[in-house]
Write an enzyme that holds these catalytic residues in place. Structure first.
Site, PDB file in Angstrom:
ATOM      1  N   ASP A  27     -39.400   3.831 -14.377  1.00  0.00           N
ATOM      2  CA  ASP A  27     -39.320   2.892 -13.217  1.00  0.00           C
ATOM      3  C   ASP A  27     -40.467   3.126 -12.601  1.00  0.00           C
ATOM      4  O   ASP A  27     -41.280   3.963 -12.524  1.00  0.00           O
ATOM      5  CB  ASP A  27     -37.976   3.329 -12.310  1.00  0.00           C
ATOM      6  CG  ASP A  27     -37.993   2.626 -10.934  1.00  0.00           C
ATOM      7  OD1 ASP A  27     -37.893   1.397 -11.203  1.00  0.00           O
ATOM      8  OD2 ASP A  27     -37.802   3.182 -10.208  1.00  0.00           O
ATOM      9  N   ASP A  29     -41.511   1.815  -8.671  1.00  0.00           N
ATOM     10  CA  ASP A  29     -41.443   2.153  -7.241  1.00  0.00           C
ATOM     11  C   ASP A  29     -40.779   3.516  -6.928  1.00  0.00           C
ATOM     12  O   ASP A  29     -39.438   3.589  -7.533  1.00  0.00           O
ATOM     13  CB  ASP A  29     -40.811   1.105  -6.413  1.00  0.00           C
ATOM     14  CG  ASP A  29     -41.621  -0.137  -6.006  1.00  0.00           C
ATOM     15  OD1 ASP A  29     -42.755   0.283  -5.449  1.00  0.00           O
ATOM     16  OD2 ASP A  29     -41.341  -1.239  -6.217  1.00  0.00           O
TER      17      ASP A  29
HETATM   18 MG   LIG Z   1     -37.431   3.031  -7.923  1.00  0.00          MG
END
Ligand SMILES: [Mg+2]
Length: 343
Positions: A27, A29
C-alpha cells in the site's frame, strides 16, 4: 504459498520476510509515503528488499493518479518504480466494467485522469456527460478540484438505469493537512441521490486482488499495509499473508480490537519489518510470551509484564486479546497494558 494462518496470534518467521515471500504488495499512503513525503525507513528498507531479489508492487485504492504519475513520484522519493509496478483501483474497476460491457462501450467517467486512462486501457471510451450515450457509470476519486456537477451527471445516468461502478469506497483520504472526504464519501453522495448500489472494485474486495495477481504474477505475495479494513481484510479475502505497519492510520489499540478478518499475519513498526524475521509468540499457561514480554487477560483487562522490544510486547498482547476474542472482537481494557510500550 500462503499458509493457513492461525488467527489467534501473530505468526513467526525464521527468515526475513523479504526472503520468505517473492512479492511485496505494498500500500502507498501510510506505508511508503504520507502527505507526499517518504515515511521513515521506507526508502532504505525497500532498496534493500529489492536488491535481495524481492519484487515490489504498489497497490493503491487511490484512482486519481495514473500508474505513470505514481511511479514518477516513487522514483523521485528514491524508490525507483516502473508504471507496471503500480496497480490502482482505477485499473481494477476498468476491468470489472470491461467484463460486463462490449468492447468500445462508452462509460461516463466521474473521477480523475487515472480513471480515464484505465478505462481506455481496457478498450472502453470515457465520456463526460450523461447525454453522451454511456452504457455505464464509473466513479473514482476526483481530487479536491472535482466539481459538484459531476455527481449530478452520475445521478442523471444512474437514474436512467445505467449500471454503476466505483473504484473504491474508502470514506476518507489522508493528506498533508489532515483527513479529507475520500471516494467512499463521494459514492455516498450519489447513493443518497439515486438509491442505487455500485459494484465496487477496490481493496478489500476480490476484483482488486485479482488485478494485482494478474499484473504482478506473484506466487508467494505478502500484502503490506497500514489499514485493517482495506489492506489486511483484502489479504484475508485473497488468502494471502499480510504485514501491518504502524506508520499509518492504525494504532496498537485498534489492532488489539481487530476481528479475525482484520488480523494481520505479522505486525511491525515500519517497513524495516520486511528485512527481518518475525519472533514467535508462544503460549505459557493462560498467558502468551514474545521476546521479554508476557501478556494475559486478568479480569476485564489485558496485563503485560516484562521488558524488551516494544513490538514484542504488542505481539504478545495481540495473542492474548485475539485468543480471548475468538471469532469476535476483544472488548477488554487495553490502555494500561499499552501505556508502558510507548508505541
Ligand atoms: Mg494506506
Amino acid at each position: 504459498m500462503s499458509h493457513q494462518q492461525d488467527r489467534s496470534r501473530p505468526s513467526g518467521s525464521s527468515t526475513a520476510l523479504s526472503e520468505a515471500y517473492d512479492t511485496a504488495l505494498l500500500d502507498l499512503d501510510g506505508v511508503v509515503y504520507a502527505g507526499g513525503e517518504a515515511i521513515g525507513h521506507a526508502v532504505e528498507s525497500l532498496t534493500v528488499a529489492r536488491a535481495g531479489g524481492m519484487h515490489l508492487a504498489y497497490v493503491t485504492n487511490n484512482a486519481l493518479r495514473t500508474p505513470d504519475a505514481v511511479a514518477e513520484h516513487l522514483t523521485e522519493l528514491g524508490v525507483p518504480a516502473e508504471p507496471s509496478d503500480v496497480i490502482t483501483s482505477a485499473q481494477a474497476v476498468a476491468r470489472l466494467v470491461a467484463d460486463q460491457l462490449p468492447p468500445g462501450a462508452r462509460v461516463l467517467a466521474i473521477g480523475g485522469e487515472g480513471l480515464r486512462v484505465a478505462l481506455r486501457e481496457r478498450g472502453l471510451v470515457p465520456v463526460e456527460s450523461a447525454d453522451d450515450d454511456p452504457a455505464a457509470v464509473a466513479q473514482g476519486y476526483g481530487g479536491p478540484d472535482m466539481a459538484w456537477g459531476r455527481f449530478a451527471e452520475a445521478s442523471y445516468a444512474i437514474r436512467r438505469g445505467l449500471p454503476w461502478f466505483a473504484s473504491n469506497t474508502d470514506l476518507t483520504i489522508p493528506g498533508a493537512r489532515g483527513i479529507a472526504p475520500g471516494n467512499g464519501a463521494a459514492v455516498e453522495v450519489v447513493r443518497i441521490a439515486t438509491g442505487a448500489e455500485p459494484q465496487v472494485a477496490g481493496k478489500p474486495l476480490p476484483p482488486m486482488h485479482r488485478e494485482t495477481v494478474l499484473r504482478t504474477g506473484a506466487k508467494r505475495p505478502i500484502v503490506v499495509g497500514d489499514r485493517l479494513d482495506t489492506d489486511i481484510e483484502g489479504a484475508f479475502n485473497g488468502g494471502v499473508d499480510s504485514l501491518l505497519v504502524l506508520t499509518g492510520v492504525t494504532d496498537a489499540a485498534q489492532l488489539l480490537a481487530a476481528p479475525p478478518q482484520h488480523r494481520p499475519t505479522y505486525v511491525d513498526r515500519d517497513l524495516r519489518g520486511l528485512l527481518t524475521g518475525q519472533p514467535e509468540v508462544t503460549p505459557a499457561g493462560d498467558a502468551y510470551r514474545c521476546g521479554g514480554w508476557t501478556a494475559a487477560v486478568r479480569g476485564d483487562g489485558l496485563v503485560l509484564e516484562g521488558e524488551g522490544e516494544a513490538l514484542d510486547g504488542l505481539r504478545a498482547l495481540c495473542a492474548a486479546a485475539w485468543s480471548f476474542a475468538g471469532s469476535g472482537v476483544c472488548g477488554l481494557e487495553t490502555g494500561k497494558a499499552l501505556a508502558g510500550l510507548g508505541l
